[in-house]
Motif scaffolding. Sequence first.
Motif, short mmCIF file in Angstrom:
data_model
loop_
_atom_site.label_atom_id
_atom_site.label_comp_id
_atom_site.label_asym_id
_atom_site.label_seq_id
_atom_site.Cartn_x
_atom_site.Cartn_y
_atom_site.Cartn_z
N SER A 84 15.50 -2.05 -1.71
CA SER A 84 15.62 -1.41 -3.02
C SER A 84 14.41 -0.50 -3.21
CB SER A 84 15.69 -2.46 -4.13
OG SER A 84 14.49 -3.19 -4.20
N LEU A 85 14.56 0.43 -4.12
CA LEU A 85 13.50 1.39 -4.41
C LEU A 85 13.34 1.47 -5.92
CD1 LEU A 85 11.59 3.53 -3.16
CD2 LEU A 85 13.45 5.17 -3.38
N LEU A 86 12.12 1.47 -6.40
CA LEU A 86 11.85 1.56 -7.84
C LEU A 86 11.70 3.04 -8.21
CD1 LEU A 86 11.31 -0.13 -10.40
CD2 LEU A 86 8.87 -0.02 -9.82
N LEU A 87 12.57 3.48 -9.13
CA LEU A 87 12.56 4.87 -9.56
C LEU A 87 12.13 5.00 -11.02
CD1 LEU A 87 15.97 6.10 -8.07
CD2 LEU A 87 13.69 6.23 -7.02
N ASP A 88 11.48 6.08 -11.33
CA ASP A 88 11.16 6.46 -12.70
C ASP A 88 12.47 6.91 -13.34
OD1 ASP A 88 10.54 7.98 -14.98
OD2 ASP A 88 8.77 8.88 -14.07
#
Length: 152
Positions: free
Chosen positions: A113-117
């Motif tokens: 998973s990737l944390l996005l703004d």
Amino acid sequence: MADTFLHDARECPVARSLEAIGDRWSLMIIRDAFDDIRRFSEFQKSLGVARNILASRLKALVEIGVFDICPASDGSAYKEYVLTDKGRAIFPIVVSLRQWGERFEFEPHETRSLLLDTASGQPVMPLVVRSASGEPLGPSDCHRIRVVAGGD
């Protein structure tokens, strides 16, 4: 020597923080709360954790003030676990752990998973420890001192 270690552990903010929130399930529950999970059944479904372990961790997190138990926001008979200010203050810790894991615990070809703004849709910038003047700091740029409560 053992007395010195125990004395140091009691005075160490890292040791106290780990005692409060440092086990795997507590941090995973908090992580899920940042994704707007609030109900016991939702935490259990997301985490796959045994009910007794989940109940124990949620109870402890409520006792230390990370969560409040509130009536369900949809008006149903359910209760919800809502992060307090103290709980929301854990966000940078979770992001830091995530970023460390992204950097060191995955091979380039692995799914993650990737944390996005949310506003920009861009990945969150890596967290950096900074000096009072804004300069990046590493471990060799910092030192600890002992502060005695009530001392001059």
